[in-house]
Design an enzyme around this catalytic site. Structure first.
Site, PDB file in Angstrom:
ATOM      1  N   GLU A  22       0.817  -1.222   0.000  1.00  0.00           N
ATOM      2  CA  GLU A  22       0.000   0.000   0.000  1.00  0.00           C
ATOM      3  C   GLU A  22       0.846   1.266   0.000  1.00  0.00           C
ATOM      4  O   GLU A  22       2.058   1.215   0.275  1.00  0.00           O
ATOM      5  CB  GLU A  22      -0.943   0.010   1.210  1.00  0.00           C
ATOM      6  CG  GLU A  22      -0.218   0.037   2.549  1.00  0.00           C
ATOM      7  CD  GLU A  22      -1.067   0.614   3.683  1.00  0.00           C
ATOM      8  OE1 GLU A  22      -1.547   1.751   3.534  1.00  0.00           O
ATOM      9  OE2 GLU A  22      -1.226  -0.081   4.707  1.00  0.00           O
ATOM     10  N   LYS A  64      -5.440  10.786   1.046  1.00  0.00           N
ATOM     11  CA  LYS A  64      -5.572   9.418   1.525  1.00  0.00           C
ATOM     12  C   LYS A  64      -6.817   8.857   0.847  1.00  0.00           C
ATOM     13  O   LYS A  64      -7.913   9.398   1.017  1.00  0.00           O
ATOM     14  CB  LYS A  64      -5.721   9.456   3.048  1.00  0.00           C
ATOM     15  CG  LYS A  64      -5.990   8.124   3.702  1.00  0.00           C
ATOM     16  CD  LYS A  64      -6.102   8.326   5.201  1.00  0.00           C
ATOM     17  CE  LYS A  64      -6.910   7.221   5.834  1.00  0.00           C
ATOM     18  NZ  LYS A  64      -7.310   7.565   7.204  1.00  0.00           N
ATOM     19  N   VAL A 111      -5.408   0.268   3.047  1.00  0.00           N
ATOM     20  CA  VAL A 111      -5.607  -1.183   2.923  1.00  0.00           C
ATOM     21  C   VAL A 111      -6.812  -1.447   2.019  1.00  0.00           C
ATOM     22  O   VAL A 111      -6.776  -2.311   1.137  1.00  0.00           O
ATOM     23  CB  VAL A 111      -5.788  -1.820   4.321  1.00  0.00           C
ATOM     24  CG1 VAL A 111      -6.304  -3.248   4.213  1.00  0.00           C
ATOM     25  CG2 VAL A 111      -4.470  -1.769   5.099  1.00  0.00           C
ATOM     26  N   ASP A 137     -17.005   5.349  14.125  1.00  0.00           N
ATOM     27  CA  ASP A 137     -15.773   5.342  13.334  1.00  0.00           C
ATOM     28  C   ASP A 137     -15.227   3.920  13.226  1.00  0.00           C
ATOM     29  O   ASP A 137     -14.547   3.412  14.117  1.00  0.00           O
ATOM     30  CB  ASP A 137     -14.730   6.284  13.957  1.00  0.00           C
ATOM     31  CG  ASP A 137     -13.538   6.485  13.033  1.00  0.00           C
ATOM     32  OD1 ASP A 137     -13.446   5.788  12.004  1.00  0.00           O
ATOM     33  OD2 ASP A 137     -12.686   7.343  13.351  1.00  0.00           O
ATOM     34  N   SER A 170     -13.214   1.559  10.393  1.00  0.00           N
ATOM     35  CA  SER A 170     -12.464   1.648   9.137  1.00  0.00           C
ATOM     36  C   SER A 170     -13.108   0.856   8.009  1.00  0.00           C
ATOM     37  O   SER A 170     -13.588  -0.264   8.216  1.00  0.00           O
ATOM     38  CB  SER A 170     -11.040   1.134   9.350  1.00  0.00           C
ATOM     39  OG  SER A 170     -10.346   1.140   8.115  1.00  0.00           O
ATOM     40  N   ALA A 171     -13.073   1.440   6.825  1.00  0.00           N
ATOM     41  CA  ALA A 171     -13.550   0.736   5.621  1.00  0.00           C
ATOM     42  C   ALA A 171     -12.712  -0.515   5.345  1.00  0.00           C
ATOM     43  O   ALA A 171     -13.141  -1.399   4.598  1.00  0.00           O
ATOM     44  CB  ALA A 171     -13.508   1.675   4.417  1.00  0.00           C
ATOM     45  N   ASP A 172     -11.539  -0.610   5.974  1.00  0.00           N
ATOM     46  CA  ASP A 172     -10.697  -1.804   5.771  1.00  0.00           C
ATOM     47  C   ASP A 172     -11.444  -3.081   6.156  1.00  0.00           C
ATOM     48  O   ASP A 172     -11.270  -4.132   5.530  1.00  0.00           O
ATOM     49  CB  ASP A 172      -9.414  -1.728   6.628  1.00  0.00           C
ATOM     50  CG  ASP A 172      -8.469  -0.614   6.192  1.00  0.00           C
ATOM     51  OD1 ASP A 172      -8.720   0.022   5.161  1.00  0.00           O
ATOM     52  OD2 ASP A 172      -7.467  -0.394   6.914  1.00  0.00           O
ATOM     53  N   LYS A 222      -3.006  -1.586  15.936  1.00  0.00           N
ATOM     54  CA  LYS A 222      -2.524  -0.807  17.084  1.00  0.00           C
ATOM     55  C   LYS A 222      -3.661  -0.606  18.074  1.00  0.00           C
ATOM     56  O   LYS A 222      -4.825  -0.518  17.683  1.00  0.00           O
ATOM     57  CB  LYS A 222      -2.084   0.572  16.610  1.00  0.00           C
ATOM     58  CG  LYS A 222      -0.881   0.541  15.708  1.00  0.00           C
ATOM     59  CD  LYS A 222      -0.376   1.959  15.494  1.00  0.00           C
ATOM     60  CE  LYS A 222       0.907   1.948  14.701  1.00  0.00           C
ATOM     61  NZ  LYS A 222       0.685   2.017  13.248  1.00  0.00           N
TER      62      LYS A 222
HETATM   63  N1  PSU Z   1      -2.731   1.611  10.820  1.00  0.00           N
HETATM   64  C1  PSU Z   1      -1.390   1.548  10.924  1.00  0.00           C
HETATM   65  N2  PSU Z   1      -0.639   2.038   9.926  1.00  0.00           N
HETATM   66  C2  PSU Z   1      -1.199   2.601   8.803  1.00  0.00           C
HETATM   67  C3  PSU Z   1      -2.617   2.641   8.697  1.00  0.00           C
HETATM   68  C4  PSU Z   1      -3.333   2.138   9.730  1.00  0.00           C
HETATM   69  O1  PSU Z   1      -0.874   1.043  11.909  1.00  0.00           O
HETATM   70  O2  PSU Z   1      -0.465   3.059   7.915  1.00  0.00           O
HETATM   71  C5  PSU Z   1      -3.244   3.219   7.453  1.00  0.00           C
HETATM   72  C6  PSU Z   1      -3.561   2.095   6.451  1.00  0.00           C
HETATM   73  O3  PSU Z   1      -3.438   2.605   5.137  1.00  0.00           O
HETATM   74  C7  PSU Z   1      -5.009   1.795   6.756  1.00  0.00           C
HETATM   75  C8  PSU Z   1      -5.546   3.162   7.047  1.00  0.00           C
HETATM   76  O4  PSU Z   1      -5.705   1.183   5.689  1.00  0.00           O
HETATM   77  O5  PSU Z   1      -4.505   3.794   7.785  1.00  0.00           O
HETATM   78  C9  PSU Z   1      -6.825   3.120   7.836  1.00  0.00           C
HETATM   79  O6  PSU Z   1      -7.348   4.398   7.927  1.00  0.00           O
HETATM   80  P1  PSU Z   1      -8.810   4.600   8.554  1.00  0.00           P
HETATM   81  O7  PSU Z   1      -8.675   4.232   9.990  1.00  0.00           O
HETATM   82  O8  PSU Z   1      -9.085   6.050   8.345  1.00  0.00           O
HETATM   83  O9  PSU Z   1      -9.723   3.708   7.798  1.00  0.00           O
HETATM   84 MN    MN Z   2     -12.404   6.281  10.194  1.00  0.00          MN
END
Ligand code: PSU
Ligand code: MN
Length: 303
Positions: free
Chosen positions: A25, A87, A107, A139, A141-143, A160
């Protein structure tokens, strides 16, 4: 092939010949680490994948094109631009493509583009998940949603504890995403090898990871698989040190009213700042460790 997709020649040749390819990524480059360590790390990760018998395909959106495989210049550009590059999550691709803009893939979008290109394995550091307090903020994540709907194996070092790890596992269970511990029965927490939460299955070799992924495909699942690979012991951080930094980062995030897509990059940068670069070093080591496992698993899958 998708008309907006560009596959780098080396990646295309490997895919056509059935050789192993590993996706990477770019949000980790632009938003996850400071320059120039981010670029150095990205190049080192690509080299590690090559050394372990696979072809790397770093993924990003450049000039509105979905790129599977970047040049050194493109990686340098994304690293230097840092948070100046958008992003890009699932909801962002239509706008970036229509406007011919650039985006660092998370991701989520890395999985999407890897799948479009025919790449099955993807290595990264950490994934997004259910944030602490999500029962109020929503909140999530879309992941997690992407893991539920896109057939790519994501190899990471867990998540984390800026996140609620228990709720993250509940969400993945609801969505039918298998969570595998590599050499462990416990979910790793990125900087540390332990979290206190169990994974669904422990797997001890790339052959078995490849077999599980192949079975998931043959069973007709539409979603992917999450492999959590603990940071090597010698690079793991002291739990008390990292927990204190995360608590402080969360407090500052709330005090400054940071929300939405900015939350994760803010927390990641704060943790690095508060731990004086120690966490950055651990982060680099665990990504390399995941790249190695991903290349070996891709090689098994290609057999
Ligand atoms: N968590 C990490 N390192 C990262 C990310 C998350 O420890 O680099 C990044 C990844 O690209 C992940 C994104 O897909 O943040 C998730 O963002 P969000 O929580 O806004 O969905
Ligand atoms: Mn989010």
């Amino acid at each position: 092939m998708n008309k907006y997709l560009d596959i780098a020649p080396e990646v295309q040749e490997a895919l056509a010949a059935g050789k192993p390819v590993v996706a990477l990524e770019s949000t980790i480059i632009s938003h996850g680490m400071p320059y120039p360590k981010n670029v150095e790390t990205a190049m080192l990760v690509e080299q590690t994948i090559r050394d372990n018998g696979a072809v790397p395909a770093t993924i990003a959106v450049i000039g509105g094109r979905l790129k599977a495989g970047l040049s050194k210049e493109e990686i340098e550009y994304l690293g230097k631009a840092g948070r100046g590059v958008a992003k890009a999550s699932r909801r962002d691709l239509p706008a970036l493509v229509a406007r011919g803009a650039d985006g660092a893939t998370t991701v989520t979008t890395t999985m999407m583009i890897a799948y479009m290109a025919g790449i099955k394995i993807f290595a990264t550091g950490g994934i997004g998940g259910v944030h602490r307090g999500a029962e109020v903020t929503m909140d999530i994540s879309a992941d997690l949603e992407e893991l539920a709907q896109t057939p790519v194996m994501v190899i990471c070092a867990g998540a984390k504890s800026i996140l609620d790890l228990g709720l993250t596992l509940e969400y993945l269970e609801t969505k039918g995403v298998p969570v595998i511990g590599y050499g462990t029965q416990e979910l790793p927490a990125f900087y540390t090898r332990q979290s206190g939460f169990g994974v669904d299955y422990r797997v001890d070799c790339p052959e078995e990871l490849a077999a599980m992924f192949a079975a998931q495909r043959e069973l007709g699942y539409k979603g992917g698989m999450l492999v959590t690979n603990p940071i090597p012991e010698e690079y793991a951080m002291d739990k008390a040190v990292i927990d204190a930094a995360i608590e402080e980062a969360l407090a500052q995030c709330q005090a400054q009213g940071v929300r939405g897509k900015e939350t994760t990059p803010f927390l990641l940068a704060k943790v690095v700042e508060l731990t004086g670069g120690d966490s950055l070093e651990s982060n680099i080591k665990l990504v390399l460790n995941n790249a190695r496992l991903a290349a070996r698993t891709a090689a098994e899958l290609a057999k």
